[in-house]
Design an enzyme around this catalytic site. Structure first.
Site, PDB file in Angstrom:
ATOM      1  N   LYS A   1      12.976  56.895 -18.297  1.00 22.10           N
ATOM      2  CA  LYS A   1      11.696  56.861 -18.895  1.00 22.10           C
ATOM      3  C   LYS A   1      11.555  57.576 -19.934  1.00 22.10           C
ATOM      4  O   LYS A   1      11.106  58.936 -20.054  1.00 22.10           O
ATOM      5  CB  LYS A   1      10.017  57.225 -18.336  1.00 22.10           C
TER       6      LYS A   1
ATOM      7  N   GLU B   1      13.797  71.225 -16.619  1.00 25.57           N
ATOM      8  CA  GLU B   1      13.747  72.018 -18.163  1.00 25.57           C
ATOM      9  C   GLU B   1      12.711  72.250 -18.850  1.00 25.57           C
ATOM     10  O   GLU B   1      11.832  70.675 -19.058  1.00 25.57           O
ATOM     11  CB  GLU B   1      15.264  71.840 -18.835  1.00 25.57           C
TER      12      GLU B   1
ATOM     13  N   CYS C   1      11.643  73.516 -27.367  1.00 25.86           N
ATOM     14  CA  CYS C   1      12.239  74.219 -25.995  1.00 25.86           C
ATOM     15  C   CYS C   1      12.429  75.836 -25.793  1.00 25.86           C
ATOM     16  O   CYS C   1      13.134  76.881 -26.276  1.00 25.86           O
ATOM     17  CB  CYS C   1      11.875  72.988 -24.913  1.00 25.86           C
TER      18      CYS C   1
ATOM     19  N   GLU D   1       3.449  78.669 -26.047  1.00 29.88           N
ATOM     20  CA  GLU D   1       4.485  77.687 -26.818  1.00 29.88           C
ATOM     21  C   GLU D   1       3.525  77.005 -27.716  1.00 29.88           C
ATOM     22  O   GLU D   1       2.827  76.433 -27.992  1.00 29.88           O
ATOM     23  CB  GLU D   1       5.073  76.617 -26.536  1.00 29.88           C
TER      24      GLU D   1
END
Length: 484
Positions: free
Chosen positions: A180, A255, A289, A387
């Site tokens: 997906k 992750e 990231c 972040e």
């Protein structure tokens, strides 16, 4: 700006292209223009169930898991070959879908995807168990085999690479997959489904369901036919995924988010360091990231480095991702652009100094934001600690190694980090103390399928790349045979 026509996308289930069971479709937007370029099928729970059932049937039949590692490896080598042969089209789709510069899509995304399949094809050739010496009259050995059906859930920022980093080792080990992709960026996933089929991957081994996280993603996570979940995405969603996996005792690797620190010591080569710093925070419009959005600089060179950044960063080419000279394209979507704006506005409220950037770039109706450097924020600022996921760099000074390490390790994240120094002993010493899954020295984003990466703390667990990733898609069985 050139426009493109893209065929409407359908689901890929059991080797067949099909519409969603309820006929639902969703729009795909080109972020460089804010314009719809096509639609794709929007999977519901019934479609996910069909995909998992197809993957289960393919696995149980043995038409992939029953092949030798050499046979699977040869097919995966063909996948790598096709990716290279069709690099122009794949790069075009990735650039259109994500907004990344076409030059980088070629050099980074397509190249790494081909390398992923090639690397794991070679590992498939030697996937095996081994004998164990035990103090009894018996023969003991281990067998290493596939887990079963893998749910691969990937994010919007590197659709092609992050799919390859999961599908390649999963397939090399003999698993079947339901993939997906992010609802915003499904195009390369659909293209790769067809390419894998043409390379010789049997029907049902790879299935692609496009759709939203709350519907298609949730159905996939909760499906009893899934044996392992491989997820890349935000830490917040990762917690939800881990909870569901725990409830159902599914294996999972994650992750998650990052907020990496990039440390520049006074003995660093500042010219090289600046290049690495800029690459670390503007690459992929900061939607990385493992980017380096927190710059920590030794006080003796702090002002000098800020001045160099103030001159250099505004010169980074921002614009049409289809132009060869572009380095920074648009954000992947309007919501991502708004998030960056909100953080920069917050920095201003917290008393920050905007060294350069700090505003949208009005261009062709796209979602562009100027690369931004921010100074004079305290370490407990939300802008420093959280972040941002955009082309924004915060800069802080430090006085010694201990303070540098303490600042670097002060956020909840631990995915990547970097050190700029001319002192080899210092490089090893600092790298050992940094809480991160990968540390780069005197450069940034040096990635290869042979080198594992992954998170600690809120950045997740498990590893992508390397033999470590392949091992995570296998299960070990021990056999002990009495010789009496």
């Amino acid at each position: 700006m050139t426009t493109f026509e893209i065929d409407p996308g359908r689901l890929f289930i059991g080797g067949q292209w099909r519409e969603a069971a309820d006929g639902a479709r969703t729009e795909v937007v080109d972020p460089s223009r804010g314009a719809v370029v096509t639609t794709v099928a929007e999977a519901g729970a019934a479609d996910v169930d069909a995909a998992v059932r197809a993957a289960r049937e393919a696995f149980d039949s043995g038409r992939w898991s029953g092949l030798s590692g050499r046979e699977r490896g040869r097919i995966l080598l063909r996948v790598a070959q096709l990716i290279r042969e069709e690099a122009d089209e794949i790069a075009r789709l990735e650039s259109l879908d994500v907004g990344k510069p076409i030059t980088l899509a070629h050099a980074v995304d397509v190249t790494n995807a081909a390398n992923d399949y090639e690397y794991y094809a070679t590992l498939a050739f030697s996937l095996e168990g081994g004998n164990r010496d035990i103090p009894m009259n018996a023969l003991a050995y281990t067998q290493r085999g596939p887990i079963g059906v893998v749910a691969a859930i990937t994010p919007f920022n590197f659709p092609l690479i992050l799919a390859g980093s999961k599908l390649a080792p999963a397939l090399a080990a003999g698993n079947t997959v339901v993939h997906k992709p992010a609802d915003e960026t499904p195009l390369s996933a659909l293209y790769m489904a067809g390419l894998l089929q043409r390379a010789g991957v049997p029907d049902g081994v790879v299935n692609v369901v496009t759709g939203t996280g709350p519907v298609a993603g949730e159905a996939l996570l909760r499906h009893p036919g899934v044996d392992k979940v491989a997820f890349t995405g935000s830490t917040a969603i990762g917690r939800h995924v881990a909870g569901i996996a725990g409830e159902n005792l599914k294996q999972v690797t994650m992750e998650l988010g990052g907020n990496a620190a990039h440390l520049v010591f006074e003995d660093a080569d500042l010219e090289k360091a600046v290049g690495a710093v800029i690459k670390g925070f503007v690459f992929n419009s900061g939607q990385f990231c493992m980017g380096g959005p927190r710059l920590l600089v030794a006080r003796p060179v702090y002002s000098t480095l800020l001045n160099i950044l103030a001159e250099a960063v505004p010169g980074v080419p921002v614009g049409d991702p289809r132009a060869a000279e572009t380095v920074v394209g648009p954000m992947a979507g309007e919501k991502h652009l708004r998030k960056v704006e909100e953080y920069v506005d917050l920095a201003r409220k917290e008393g920050a100094r905007i060294v350069c950037g700090g505003e949208r770039l009005d261009l062709d109706g796209g979602y562009y934001y100027k690369p931004t450097v921010i100074a004079d924020l305290p370490n407990d600022s939300r802008v420093v600690q959280e972040e941002i996921f955009g082309p924004v760099l915060t800069v802080q000074p430090f006085d010694d190694e201990d303070e540098a390490v303490a600042l670097a390790n002060s956020t909840p994240y631990g995915l990547a980090s970097g050190v700029q120094t001319g002192n080899l002993a210092r490089a090893h010493r600092i790298a050992d103390r940094l809480q991160a899954g990968i540390v780069w020295v005197n450069d940034w984003a040096m990635l290869d399928p042979a080198v594992p990466f992954g998170g600690v703390k809120d950045s997740g667990f498990g590893r992508e790349y390397g033999p470590e990733a392949l091992a995570s898609y296998t299960k070990v069985k021990s056999v002990v045979v009495s010789l009496d």
